[in-house]
Design a protein around this motif. Structure first.
Motif, PDB file in Angstrom:
ATOM      1  N   LYS A  11       0.849  -1.192   0.000  1.00  0.00           N
ATOM      2  CA  LYS A  11       0.000   0.000   0.000  1.00  0.00           C
ATOM      3  C   LYS A  11       0.884   1.241   0.000  1.00  0.00           C
ATOM      4  O   LYS A  11       1.711   1.441   0.896  1.00  0.00           O
ATOM      5  CB  LYS A  11      -0.904   0.021   1.241  1.00  0.00           C
ATOM      6  CG  LYS A  11      -1.705   1.305   1.401  1.00  0.00           C
ATOM      7  CD  LYS A  11      -2.707   1.511   0.286  1.00  0.00           C
ATOM      8  CE  LYS A  11      -3.330   2.894   0.308  1.00  0.00           C
ATOM      9  NZ  LYS A  11      -4.242   3.111  -0.832  1.00  0.00           N
ATOM     10  N   TYR A  13       0.294   5.261  -0.097  1.00  0.00           N
ATOM     11  CA  TYR A  13      -0.720   6.320  -0.043  1.00  0.00           C
ATOM     12  C   TYR A  13      -0.409   7.403  -1.074  1.00  0.00           C
ATOM     13  O   TYR A  13       0.712   7.493  -1.571  1.00  0.00           O
ATOM     14  CB  TYR A  13      -0.781   6.918   1.370  1.00  0.00           C
ATOM     15  CG  TYR A  13      -1.497   6.013   2.349  1.00  0.00           C
ATOM     16  CD1 TYR A  13      -2.874   5.877   2.307  1.00  0.00           C
ATOM     17  CD2 TYR A  13      -0.800   5.282   3.299  1.00  0.00           C
ATOM     18  CE1 TYR A  13      -3.544   5.042   3.188  1.00  0.00           C
ATOM     19  CE2 TYR A  13      -1.449   4.441   4.188  1.00  0.00           C
ATOM     20  CZ  TYR A  13      -2.827   4.329   4.125  1.00  0.00           C
ATOM     21  OH  TYR A  13      -3.479   3.496   4.988  1.00  0.00           O
ATOM     22  N   ALA A  51     -10.678  -4.957   5.692  1.00  0.00           N
ATOM     23  CA  ALA A  51     -12.057  -4.507   5.952  1.00  0.00           C
ATOM     24  C   ALA A  51     -12.636  -3.724   4.780  1.00  0.00           C
ATOM     25  O   ALA A  51     -13.793  -3.322   4.824  1.00  0.00           O
ATOM     26  CB  ALA A  51     -12.078  -3.648   7.211  1.00  0.00           C
ATOM     27  N   ASP A  52     -11.833  -3.461   3.762  1.00  0.00           N
ATOM     28  CA  ASP A  52     -12.262  -2.728   2.565  1.00  0.00           C
ATOM     29  C   ASP A  52     -12.525  -1.253   2.823  1.00  0.00           C
ATOM     30  O   ASP A  52     -13.359  -0.634   2.168  1.00  0.00           O
ATOM     31  CB  ASP A  52     -13.514  -3.380   1.938  1.00  0.00           C
ATOM     32  CG  ASP A  52     -13.706  -2.941   0.488  1.00  0.00           C
ATOM     33  OD1 ASP A  52     -12.713  -2.530  -0.134  1.00  0.00           O
ATOM     34  OD2 ASP A  52     -14.843  -2.992  -0.003  1.00  0.00           O
ATOM     35  N   THR A  53     -11.791  -0.678   3.765  1.00  0.00           N
ATOM     36  CA  THR A  53     -11.904   0.767   3.938  1.00  0.00           C
ATOM     37  C   THR A  53     -10.683   1.477   3.357  1.00  0.00           C
ATOM     38  O   THR A  53     -10.642   2.696   3.286  1.00  0.00           O
ATOM     39  CB  THR A  53     -12.059   1.156   5.422  1.00  0.00           C
ATOM     40  OG1 THR A  53     -10.933   0.668   6.137  1.00  0.00           O
ATOM     41  CG2 THR A  53     -13.313   0.552   6.018  1.00  0.00           C
ATOM     42  N   VAL A  54      -9.681   0.685   2.980  1.00  0.00           N
ATOM     43  CA  VAL A  54      -8.493   1.206   2.291  1.00  0.00           C
ATOM     44  C   VAL A  54      -8.220   0.285   1.103  1.00  0.00           C
ATOM     45  O   VAL A  54      -8.405  -0.932   1.204  1.00  0.00           O
ATOM     46  CB  VAL A  54      -7.272   1.243   3.257  1.00  0.00           C
ATOM     47  CG1 VAL A  54      -5.970   1.449   2.505  1.00  0.00           C
ATOM     48  CG2 VAL A  54      -7.445   2.335   4.306  1.00  0.00           C
ATOM     49  N   LEU A  55      -7.810   0.873  -0.013  1.00  0.00           N
ATOM     50  CA  LEU A  55      -7.548   0.069  -1.213  1.00  0.00           C
ATOM     51  C   LEU A  55      -6.079  -0.334  -1.262  1.00  0.00           C
ATOM     52  O   LEU A  55      -5.197   0.502  -1.033  1.00  0.00           O
ATOM     53  CB  LEU A  55      -7.893   0.886  -2.470  1.00  0.00           C
ATOM     54  CG  LEU A  55      -9.350   1.359  -2.571  1.00  0.00           C
ATOM     55  CD1 LEU A  55      -9.494   2.376  -3.695  1.00  0.00           C
ATOM     56  CD2 LEU A  55     -10.281   0.178  -2.816  1.00  0.00           C
ATOM     57  N   PRO A  83     -12.930  -1.768  15.006  1.00  0.00           N
ATOM     58  CA  PRO A  83     -11.971  -0.744  14.599  1.00  0.00           C
ATOM     59  C   PRO A  83     -11.356  -0.023  15.793  1.00  0.00           C
ATOM     60  O   PRO A  83     -11.873  -0.098  16.914  1.00  0.00           O
ATOM     61  CB  PRO A  83     -12.806   0.214  13.747  1.00  0.00           C
ATOM     62  CG  PRO A  83     -14.198   0.007  14.185  1.00  0.00           C
ATOM     63  CD  PRO A  83     -14.310  -1.373  14.744  1.00  0.00           C
TER      64      PRO A  83
ATOM     65  N   ILE B  93     -17.193   3.864   7.982  1.00  0.00           N
ATOM     66  CA  ILE B  93     -16.465   2.599   7.845  1.00  0.00           C
ATOM     67  C   ILE B  93     -17.413   1.402   7.958  1.00  0.00           C
ATOM     68  O   ILE B  93     -17.190   0.379   7.327  1.00  0.00           O
ATOM     69  CB  ILE B  93     -15.299   2.453   8.853  1.00  0.00           C
ATOM     70  CG1 ILE B  93     -15.789   2.572  10.284  1.00  0.00           C
ATOM     71  CG2 ILE B  93     -14.190   3.425   8.560  1.00  0.00           C
ATOM     72  CD1 ILE B  93     -14.754   2.068  11.280  1.00  0.00           C
ATOM     73  N   TYR B  94     -18.477   1.554   8.754  1.00  0.00           N
ATOM     74  CA  TYR B  94     -19.413   0.428   8.903  1.00  0.00           C
ATOM     75  C   TYR B  94     -20.154   0.155   7.608  1.00  0.00           C
ATOM     76  O   TYR B  94     -20.519  -0.980   7.313  1.00  0.00           O
ATOM     77  CB  TYR B  94     -20.405   0.698  10.038  1.00  0.00           C
ATOM     78  CG  TYR B  94     -19.707   0.953  11.347  1.00  0.00           C
ATOM     79  CD1 TYR B  94     -18.930  -0.045  11.932  1.00  0.00           C
ATOM     80  CD2 TYR B  94     -19.758   2.186  11.964  1.00  0.00           C
ATOM     81  CE1 TYR B  94     -18.249   0.182  13.101  1.00  0.00           C
ATOM     82  CE2 TYR B  94     -19.075   2.418  13.144  1.00  0.00           C
ATOM     83  CZ  TYR B  94     -18.319   1.415  13.705  1.00  0.00           C
ATOM     84  OH  TYR B  94     -17.632   1.648  14.866  1.00  0.00           O
ATOM     85  N   LEU B  96     -18.798   0.859   4.651  1.00  0.00           N
ATOM     86  CA  LEU B  96     -17.798   0.309   3.724  1.00  0.00           C
ATOM     87  C   LEU B  96     -17.493  -1.153   4.043  1.00  0.00           C
ATOM     88  O   LEU B  96     -17.202  -1.936   3.141  1.00  0.00           O
ATOM     89  CB  LEU B  96     -16.506   1.140   3.784  1.00  0.00           C
ATOM     90  CG  LEU B  96     -16.629   2.595   3.340  1.00  0.00           C
ATOM     91  CD1 LEU B  96     -15.330   3.353   3.618  1.00  0.00           C
ATOM     92  CD2 LEU B  96     -16.958   2.685   1.863  1.00  0.00           C
ATOM     93  N   MET B  97     -17.579  -1.491   5.332  1.00  0.00           N
ATOM     94  CA  MET B  97     -17.261  -2.874   5.733  1.00  0.00           C
ATOM     95  C   MET B  97     -18.411  -3.837   5.454  1.00  0.00           C
ATOM     96  O   MET B  97     -18.215  -5.043   5.420  1.00  0.00           O
ATOM     97  CB  MET B  97     -16.917  -2.925   7.233  1.00  0.00           C
ATOM     98  CG  MET B  97     -15.589  -2.279   7.564  1.00  0.00           C
ATOM     99  SD  MET B  97     -14.979  -2.660   9.220  1.00  0.00           S
ATOM    100  CE  MET B  97     -16.226  -1.983  10.270  1.00  0.00           C
ATOM    101  N   MET B 254     -13.704   8.084  -0.373  1.00  0.00           N
ATOM    102  CA  MET B 254     -14.186   7.326   0.782  1.00  0.00           C
ATOM    103  C   MET B 254     -13.114   6.349   1.240  1.00  0.00           C
ATOM    104  O   MET B 254     -12.950   6.114   2.429  1.00  0.00           O
ATOM    105  CB  MET B 254     -15.446   6.538   0.426  1.00  0.00           C
ATOM    106  CG  MET B 254     -16.625   7.386   0.014  1.00  0.00           C
ATOM    107  SD  MET B 254     -17.292   8.323   1.376  1.00  0.00           S
ATOM    108  CE  MET B 254     -18.070   7.042   2.319  1.00  0.00           C
ATOM    109  N   LYS B 255     -12.438   5.750   0.255  1.00  0.00           N
ATOM    110  CA  LYS B 255     -11.377   4.798   0.597  1.00  0.00           C
ATOM    111  C   LYS B 255     -10.067   5.394   0.120  1.00  0.00           C
ATOM    112  O   LYS B 255      -9.980   5.869  -1.009  1.00  0.00           O
ATOM    113  CB  LYS B 255     -11.591   3.472  -0.133  1.00  0.00           C
ATOM    114  CG  LYS B 255     -12.872   2.773   0.223  1.00  0.00           C
ATOM    115  CD  LYS B 255     -12.982   1.492  -0.572  1.00  0.00           C
ATOM    116  CE  LYS B 255     -14.364   0.883  -0.452  1.00  0.00           C
ATOM    117  NZ  LYS B 255     -14.521  -0.311  -1.273  1.00  0.00           N
ATOM    118  N   GLU B 256      -9.058   5.333   0.980  1.00  0.00           N
ATOM    119  CA  GLU B 256      -7.746   5.880   0.593  1.00  0.00           C
ATOM    120  C   GLU B 256      -7.041   4.912  -0.335  1.00  0.00           C
ATOM    121  O   GLU B 256      -7.097   3.722  -0.151  1.00  0.00           O
ATOM    122  CB  GLU B 256      -6.907   6.122   1.831  1.00  0.00           C
ATOM    123  CG  GLU B 256      -7.402   7.293   2.652  1.00  0.00           C
ATOM    124  CD  GLU B 256      -6.499   7.551   3.828  1.00  0.00           C
ATOM    125  OE1 GLU B 256      -5.488   8.228   3.679  1.00  0.00           O
ATOM    126  OE2 GLU B 256      -6.832   7.058   4.914  1.00  0.00           O
TER     127      GLU B 256
END
Lengths: 313, 256
Positions: A11, A13, A51-55, A83, B93-94, B96-97, B254-256
């Motif tokens: 990753k 950024y 968790a799919d909150t970061v690519l 989290p 985040i909830y 997105l998860m 939304m997602k970095e």
């Protein structure tokens, strides 16, 4: 079979910060896995990718033998994440939060399971309150309940006990142990290394986005953790050239009160305790007091992460 | 292996509806109060004045436009406030998860925006109904334009919420884009009253067609032919949905 198999995950950024570099890890199914690292090591980035909150920038991952990125929604149903940041919708009560989370994961809210979670996490008395009215510790426990409400097969705990008092922490770990014994794989990040050592059967240490080590906890402690013989003379000692030569196998370190020798293993597997003790007595005489101290996970962690820093610089 | 998560979509929809119902003073009572204020100001200040070029008194002309403006602003507020609150407070985040596809998320958000806009319009019109001579002349036009306006504005709110970093960003979009465009969409005037240049400017405002079409549904009169605008309005709504779907799918801002 692995619960989670990560290969070459990276990753970078947008600001150029490399958070993960070619990370490969295998989390065995049913394990209690500690993911450790100093602040900024990349633990949360790794969890956020899962968790799919970061690519992710590159690499692959398989969860229970399914491609994490290709079968995202199936995989999400198998994961429950606690989290690091505590955040709740201020419009809802704990019971509503759990029912909504359950629904979002595609499950009909299981009232018996929700009651069980509220009970085990000691939130039953607060179900009617708005989440804004909960204390910090209660909110953190609600986060745990939220992660478990859809009965995931892999639970990821990102520093779940920060700000939770000792007694509740123990009960929380008791509950996690039960879940783990029932077959749930648990991935834990924490800065309480004593907890990690006590709870986890596997460990990975990452630093600066790279895996420093990943293996069963017992193997790591056996391979890397050392034991030390400390001998107290109640006075400062100094090492002459002859002393250093005689004790060289034990990497002697002197202090204001005595000397400390690193113990190892003989070819027959026995400790070098007697040899070290006799060698020290031969140089400095009998000590007033002596003892053995074994390194714990914290020592190993510090040694491995500092070594990484040394190698980098 | 991936299957539709209809229950998840429905849960998200209910959550969004529940959210605005929990603050009904702000979301429902306020539009009713606003309607009464409009009644006091326009009805009694403007008297029985007629709208030039249209055979209708000014207040009757105003009411459908005001209802549409309230619908648009509330649809926008519903999605944008939910997104930005989630972003600022760390709750997104909830979402997105959760195992929800981009389409399921967009459908849930837009459906909730449509519900809020509809509730607000019904409350607004119900309060004013005893004082104004309007009736439903073309129900299908009213429903179509109301639906498209709610979807379009709900979608724009979703995009604005995804784009914004804080409440200030949302306030900026609301005050400098949405408010001027809705106020200048022919709510308070007939485009025929404007000089040629301003008519051209007005015609470039997509919200103008929504307001005008909605008004046609109630009064049977308007500045444009609502049937000719239907394809544009439906097309713009679909474009908004596709844009929302695409941006959510790639995790835009939304997602970095």
């Amino acid at each position: 079979m692995s619960a989670l198999e990560i290969k070459g995950l990276s990753k970078v950024y947008s600001n150029g910060n490399v958070a993960l570099h070619d990370v490969s890890l295998s989390v065995p199914k049913g394990s209690f896995f500690a993911l450790l690292g100093p602040n900024g090591a990349g633990k949360s980035t790794l969890i956020n990718i899962l968790a799919d909150t970061v690519l992710a920038t590159g690499g692959s991952a398989r969860l229970f033998d399914q491609d994490l990125f290709a079968e995202r929604n199936w995989c999400k149903r198998q994961i429950g994440v606690v989290p690091q940041e505590v955040a709740f919708d201020p419009f809802f009560t704990p019971r509503e939060v759990l029912a909504i989370t359950s629904g979002l994961f595609g499950s009909k809210p299981d009232d018996a399971w929700i009651d069980h979670l509220l009970d085990r996490l000691e939130l039953t008395a607060h179900v009617g309150k708005n989440t804004r009215q909960l204390s910090g510790g209660m909110r953190r426990r609600l986060l745990v309940a939220q992660a478990l409400v859809h009965k995931p097969k892999l639970v990821i705990l990102d520093e779940p006990t920060a700000g939770v008092d000792v007694e509740l922490r123990r009960r929380l770990w008791g509950f996690m142990r039960e879940l783990n014994a029932a077959g749930t794989t648990i991935l834990l990040t924490t800065h309480y290394l004593d907890e990690a050592e006590e709870l986890c059967d596997h460990v990975a240490i990452i630093d600066q986005g790279k895996v420093v080590t990943a293996q069963p906890m017992a193997d790591l402690m056996q391979q890397v953790a050392s034991s030390y013989l400390w001998m107290n003379y109640d006075k400062p000692l100094s090492l002459s050239e002859a002393d250093t030569l005689a004790l060289t196998d034990f990497k002697p370190r002197v202090s204001d009160t005595g000397v400390c020798l690193q113990l190892g293993k003989l070819e027959n597997g026995q400790s070098t305790f007697h040899t070290a003790y006799e060698a020290a007595v031969a140089r400095f005489g009998p000590p007033q007091d002596a003892g053995v101290r074994s390194e714990d996970l914290e020592d190993v962690f510090l040694r491995l992460t500092k070594k990484e820093i040394r190698e980098r610089t | 292996m991936s299957t539709m998560n209809l229950r998840g979509c429905m849960t998200l929809f209910k959550r969004e509806v529940h959210r605005f119902l929990k603050v009904k003073m702000q979301t429902i009572v306020t539009p009713a109060l606003t309607a009464i204020l409009y009644l006091l100001i326009f009805r009694y200040a403007m008297g029985e004045r007629q709208v030039p070029g249209l055979d209708v008194d000014y207040f009757t002309f105003l009411v459908p436009g005001l209802a549409m403006m309230a619908m648009m602003q509330n649809a926008f507020a519903n999605t944008s406030s939910s997104m930005i609150m989630g972003k600022v407070m760390g709750m997104n985040i909830y979402l997105l998860m959760a195992p929800l596809s981009a389409l399921e998320v967009v459908v849930a958000f837009l459906a909730a925006a449509v519900v809020r806009a509809t509730v607000v319009a019904v409350v607004f019109l119900s309060v004013l109904y005893p004082f104004v001579d309007i009736s439903v002349m073309h129900l299908s036009i009213i429903l179509l334009y109301g639906l498209c306006a709610s979807i379009m504005m709900g979608g724009l709110g979703l995009i604005a919420g995804m784009w914004a970093k804080d409440f200030d960003n949302i306030a900026m979009v609301t005050n400098f884009v949405i408010l001027p465009l809705t106020f200048l969409s022919g709510v308070f005037y007939s485009v025929k009253q404007l000089p040629e240049f301003w008519q051209q400017i007005n015609n470039a405002n997509p919200f103008f067609y929504l307001t005008d079409g909605f008004r046609y549904g109630f009064l049977g009169i308007g500045d444009t032919d609502p049937y000719a605008s239907i394809m544009v309005v439906i097309g713009t709504s679909l474009l908004t949905i596709v844009s929302c779907w695409h941006l959510w799918r790639i995790g835009w801002r939304m997602k970095e």
